[in-house]
Scaffold this active site. Structure first.
Site, PDB file in Angstrom:
ATOM      1  N   HIS A 173      65.163  47.073  45.135  1.00  0.00           N
ATOM      2  CA  HIS A 173      65.853  47.396  46.557  1.00  0.00           C
ATOM      3  C   HIS A 173      64.884  46.063  46.723  1.00  0.00           C
ATOM      4  O   HIS A 173      65.639  44.545  47.482  1.00  0.00           O
ATOM      5  CB  HIS A 173      65.758  48.047  47.716  1.00  0.00           C
ATOM      6  CG  HIS A 173      65.923  49.470  46.845  1.00  0.00           C
ATOM      7  ND1 HIS A 173      67.589  49.631  46.802  1.00  0.00           N
ATOM      8  CD2 HIS A 173      65.335  50.513  46.228  1.00  0.00           C
ATOM      9  CE1 HIS A 173      67.547  50.830  45.781  1.00  0.00           C
ATOM     10  NE2 HIS A 173      66.457  51.344  45.824  1.00  0.00           N
ATOM     11  N   HIS A 184      57.353  42.949  53.288  1.00  0.00           N
ATOM     12  CA  HIS A 184      58.292  43.150  52.628  1.00  0.00           C
ATOM     13  C   HIS A 184      59.789  42.146  52.272  1.00  0.00           C
ATOM     14  O   HIS A 184      59.873  41.770  53.920  1.00  0.00           O
ATOM     15  CB  HIS A 184      59.072  44.204  51.676  1.00  0.00           C
ATOM     16  CG  HIS A 184      59.845  44.870  53.041  1.00  0.00           C
ATOM     17  ND1 HIS A 184      59.040  46.399  53.858  1.00  0.00           N
ATOM     18  CD2 HIS A 184      60.994  44.925  53.363  1.00  0.00           C
ATOM     19  CE1 HIS A 184      60.020  46.776  54.843  1.00  0.00           C
ATOM     20  NE2 HIS A 184      61.572  45.631  54.859  1.00  0.00           N
ATOM     21  N   HIS A 208      59.673  41.051  56.717  1.00  0.00           N
ATOM     22  CA  HIS A 208      59.180  42.415  57.396  1.00  0.00           C
ATOM     23  C   HIS A 208      57.633  43.049  57.934  1.00  0.00           C
ATOM     24  O   HIS A 208      56.904  43.343  56.238  1.00  0.00           O
ATOM     25  CB  HIS A 208      60.041  43.642  57.387  1.00  0.00           C
ATOM     26  CG  HIS A 208      61.725  43.352  57.901  1.00  0.00           C
ATOM     27  ND1 HIS A 208      62.429  43.320  57.643  1.00  0.00           N
ATOM     28  CD2 HIS A 208      61.632  41.970  58.773  1.00  0.00           C
ATOM     29  CE1 HIS A 208      63.353  42.680  58.195  1.00  0.00           C
ATOM     30  NE2 HIS A 208      62.710  42.357  58.583  1.00  0.00           N
ATOM     31  N   THR A 255      67.136  50.578  56.252  1.00  0.00           N
ATOM     32  CA  THR A 255      67.066  51.541  54.089  1.00  0.00           C
ATOM     33  C   THR A 255      67.557  52.256  55.154  1.00  0.00           C
ATOM     34  O   THR A 255      66.298  53.155  55.890  1.00  0.00           O
ATOM     35  CB  THR A 255      66.280  50.431  53.639  1.00  0.00           C
ATOM     36  OG1 THR A 255      64.741  50.530  53.964  1.00  0.00           O
ATOM     37  CG2 THR A 255      66.284  48.803  53.290  1.00  0.00           C
TER      38      THR A 255
HETATM   39 ZN   LIG Z   1      62.846  44.446  56.115  1.00  0.00          ZN
END
Ligand SMILES: [Zn+2]
Ligand SMILES: *[C@@H]1O[C@H](CO)[C@@H](O)[C@H](O)[C@H]1NC(C)=O
Ligand SMILES: *[C@@H]1O[C@H](CO)[C@@H](O)[C@H](O)[C@H]1NC(C)=O
Ligand SMILES: *[C@@H]1O[C@H](CO)[C@@H](O)[C@H](O)[C@H]1NC(C)=O
Length: 232
Positions: free
Chosen positions: A13, A25, A50, A133
């Site tokens: 992802h 990430h 992030h 997410t």
């Molecule tokens: Zn993120």
């Protein structure tokens, strides 16, 4: 420099850098499209980074996700410039080792601060929001910085064209692109601008707030959108 074992992983992802107790990430678009998760004045940047930290009173992530302020996520827009961003190469140079889902590579610890903008860190927006997410828990104090990090086109292309959401031995390999969540309504939640934030203040045509106050500008509610408000 967070002590401990640092790894970079393609989880299918995103590309996730684990730095001791925290993680960092990225979200991106494609070779010809932008993919930041936040938009600022309707502008979507090419990429967003992030940095996720957990409140230290919590023993683990599942506990933190039950606390409306359990996580602090710092969001940085990533834009493109001509020159390579040298500290950013600590990550981008290792991307080829994690091109496929499930691949992990060890990273030599470096000062995370070197990835961040050198100036303008007092220009930011803040709101209470969620993970972008699943499980989309409403457990995040978001801080989104106004001034982007700059990387080169080559460094950006390493994310948009050379990372795959599938395993190496998959019958059909699929590039990992557009891994950003779409804008969601704020449902009346407050988005605050720091005293030094410039962009939206300019748009609102208002004077500066008093020192140490967090000014709320109505335009922020339109300009900075948070997500996951539909997950209740
Ligand atoms: Zn993120
Ligand atoms: C995409 O990013 C580029 C480079 O920063 C910018 O010029 C452009 O306006 C962005 N596109 C959108 C739709 O926000
Ligand atoms: C998280 O910590 C709590 C409290 O110590 C514990 O009850 C729970 O089992 C832990 N969960 C995980 C997934 O480790
Ligand atoms: C960054 O901050 C400096 C002052 O410290 C200011 O002159 C400059 O305009 C700011 N940059 C942006 C893009 O807001």
């Amino acid at each position: 420099v967070q002590a401990g074992h640092w790894t970079l992983e393609n989880d299918g992802h995103s590309v996730v850098l684990s730095v001791g107790s925290g993680i960092c990430h990225f979200h991106w678009g494609g070779p010809a499209s932008n993919g930041s998760e936040h938009t600022l004045d309707s502008r979507r940047y090419p990429m967003e980074m992030h940095i996720v930290s957990m409140k230290s009173v919590h023993p683990n992530m599942s506990e933190a996700l039950g606390d409306p302020t359990g996580l602090a996520v710092l969001g940085y827009f990533v834009d493109v410039a001509y020159a390579d961003n040298v500290p950013f190469s600590h990550i981008s140079q290792k991307l080829s080792a994690v091109a496929y889902k499930g691949q992990t590579v060890r990273i030599k610890p470096f000062p995370l601060m070197s990835l961040l903008p050198k100036h303008n860190m007092s220009q930011y927006y803040r709101y209470h929001g969620s993970l972008t997410t699943p499980p989309c828990s409403q457990a995040v104090v978001w801080t989104v910085y106004e001034v982007p990090i700059y990387i080169s086109w080559t460094q950006l292309a390493q994310f948009t064209s050379q990372i795959f959401s599938t395993k190496e031995d998959a019958e059909q390999v699929t590039p990992l692109q557009n891994n950003f969540r779409h804008i969601h309504p704020t449902f009346g939640r407050v988005v605050s601008a720091s005293r030094d934030a410039r962009l939206l203040r300019g748009a609102a045509g208002r004077p500066a707030c008093p020192p140490l106050a967090m000014g709320l500008f109505q335009t922020c509610l339109l300009g900075v959108s948070s997500r996951a408000r539909t997950f209740v």
